[in-house]
Design a protein around this motif. Structure first.
Motif, PDB file in Angstrom:
ATOM      1  N   THR B  30       1.976 -27.197  13.559  1.00  0.00           N
ATOM      2  CA  THR B  30       0.598 -27.701  13.485  1.00  0.00           C
ATOM      3  C   THR B  30       0.153 -28.440  14.743  1.00  0.00           C
ATOM      4  O   THR B  30      -1.005 -28.848  14.836  1.00  0.00           O
ATOM      5  CB  THR B  30       0.443 -28.631  12.274  1.00  0.00           C
ATOM      6  N   ASN B  31       1.032 -28.597  15.725  1.00  0.00           N
ATOM      7  CA  ASN B  31       0.691 -29.353  16.938  1.00  0.00           C
ATOM      8  C   ASN B  31       0.370 -28.490  18.149  1.00  0.00           C
ATOM      9  O   ASN B  31       0.149 -29.018  19.248  1.00  0.00           O
ATOM     10  CB  ASN B  31       1.836 -30.301  17.314  1.00  0.00           C
ATOM     11  N   PHE B  32       0.407 -27.179  17.983  1.00  0.00           N
ATOM     12  CA  PHE B  32       0.161 -26.253  19.089  1.00  0.00           C
ATOM     13  C   PHE B  32      -0.819 -25.174  18.646  1.00  0.00           C
ATOM     14  O   PHE B  32      -0.838 -24.767  17.488  1.00  0.00           O
ATOM     15  CB  PHE B  32       1.467 -25.567  19.521  1.00  0.00           C
ATOM     16  N   TRP B  33      -1.607 -24.691  19.612  1.00  0.00           N
ATOM     17  CA  TRP B  33      -2.390 -23.488  19.388  1.00  0.00           C
ATOM     18  C   TRP B  33      -1.438 -22.295  19.371  1.00  0.00           C
ATOM     19  O   TRP B  33      -0.398 -22.294  20.036  1.00  0.00           O
ATOM     20  CB  TRP B  33      -3.403 -23.294  20.512  1.00  0.00           C
ATOM     21  N   ILE B  34      -1.825 -21.267  18.641  1.00  0.00           N
ATOM     22  CA  ILE B  34      -1.081 -20.014  18.659  1.00  0.00           C
ATOM     23  C   ILE B  34      -2.091 -18.876  18.607  1.00  0.00           C
ATOM     24  O   ILE B  34      -3.134 -19.015  17.948  1.00  0.00           O
ATOM     25  CB  ILE B  34      -0.039 -19.932  17.518  1.00  0.00           C
ATOM     26  N   GLY B  35      -1.815 -17.811  19.334  1.00  0.00           N
ATOM     27  CA  GLY B  35      -2.787 -16.736  19.372  1.00  0.00           C
ATOM     28  C   GLY B  35      -2.176 -15.404  19.714  1.00  0.00           C
ATOM     29  O   GLY B  35      -0.946 -15.265  19.763  1.00  0.00           O
ATOM     30  N   TRP B  36      -3.063 -14.439  19.947  1.00  0.00           N
ATOM     31  CA  TRP B  36      -2.644 -13.062  20.125  1.00  0.00           C
ATOM     32  C   TRP B  36      -3.195 -12.486  21.419  1.00  0.00           C
ATOM     33  O   TRP B  36      -4.369 -12.695  21.762  1.00  0.00           O
ATOM     34  CB  TRP B  36      -3.121 -12.239  18.927  1.00  0.00           C
ATOM     35  N   VAL B  37      -2.326 -11.727  22.105  1.00  0.00           N
ATOM     36  CA  VAL B  37      -2.656 -11.090  23.378  1.00  0.00           C
ATOM     37  C   VAL B  37      -2.430  -9.592  23.225  1.00  0.00           C
ATOM     38  O   VAL B  37      -1.379  -9.167  22.737  1.00  0.00           O
ATOM     39  CB  VAL B  37      -1.770 -11.649  24.516  1.00  0.00           C
ATOM     40  N   ARG B  38      -3.404  -8.813  23.643  1.00  0.00           N
ATOM     41  CA  ARG B  38      -3.281  -7.364  23.586  1.00  0.00           C
ATOM     42  C   ARG B  38      -2.892  -6.809  24.951  1.00  0.00           C
ATOM     43  O   ARG B  38      -3.384  -7.262  25.985  1.00  0.00           O
ATOM     44  CB  ARG B  38      -4.619  -6.729  23.162  1.00  0.00           C
TER      45      ARG B  38
END
Lengths: 107, 118
Positions: B30-38
């Protein structure tokens, strides 16, 4: 969206030689600039952040410089494991954007 | 040790739905952003969308807004990328990656290859 432009697209270098890669941003990104290395079949690996700080445990032959809109990545003496594609990425503003990459190949 | 482990490769038909996952460990989710890369075949890297699991703040790159959904389940430390109707042009490798505020992505998943073909 900030456009990142890398040059050259391909760099042919002999082992042991120096390589200098360039990255330009379409507007200032301050020092919020990172460099990544990607080898075939692998995820990108963080090399440099804050434009000039080496990530752990990146060797000292990798160095970064610049601020604002102009940045460089220098590999002082290319080793066999350094032949790969290198991407710059700005993280000053969302969406974060990458350059199109520079392929460093064996001359 | 920080680890991001993605779900396995998928082969789908156009029009089908899909959700891929990224299971994290070794840090406070909950302390970091997380995302997706194509990464489309033979091309570069593009951020698609990100989520901050701490408060579910979600952002999309304009190119991907309305095309995909990014979500997270903080009870199990897992992020998701979802399509409701796949297209052939969604064929690509997808990476999850985390980052802290004003920091770049220092940890990446191994990638999930999605192939969409009739």
């Amino acid at each position: 969206e900030i456009v990142m432009t890398q040059s050259p697209a391909t760099l042919s270098v002999s082992p042991g030689e120096r390589a200098t890669l360039s990255c330009r941003a379409s507007q200032s990104v301050s020092s919020n600039l990172a460099w990544y290395q990607q080898k075939p079949g692998q995820a990108p690996r963080l090399l440099i952040y804050g434009a000039s700080t080496r990530a752990t445990p990146i060797p000292a032959r990798f160095s970064g410089g610049g601020s604002g809109t102009e940045f460089t990545l220098t590999i002082s003496s290319l080793q066999s494991e350094d032949f790969a594609v290198y991407y710059c990425q700005q993280y000053n503003k969302w969406p974060r954007t990458f350059g199109q990459g520079t392929k460093v190949e064996i001359k | 040790e920080v680890r991001l482990v993605q779900s396995g490769a998928e082969v789908k038909k156009p029009g089908e739905s899909l959700r891929i996952s990224c299971k994290t460990s070794g840090y406070t989710f909950t302390n970091f952003w997380i995302g997706w890369v194509r990464q489309m075949p033979g091309t570069g890297l593009e951020w698609m969308g990100i989520i901050y699991p701490g408060d579910s703040d979600t952002r999309y790159s304009p190119s991907f807004q309305g095309q995909v959904t990014v979500s997270a389940d903080k009870s199990i430390g897992t992020a998701y990328l979802q399509w409701s109707r796949l297209k052939a042009s969604d064929t690509a490798m997808y990476y999850c990656a985390r980052f802290g505020e004003w920091l770049p992505s220092d940890s990446w998943g191994q990638g999930t290859l999605v192939t969409v073909s009739s």
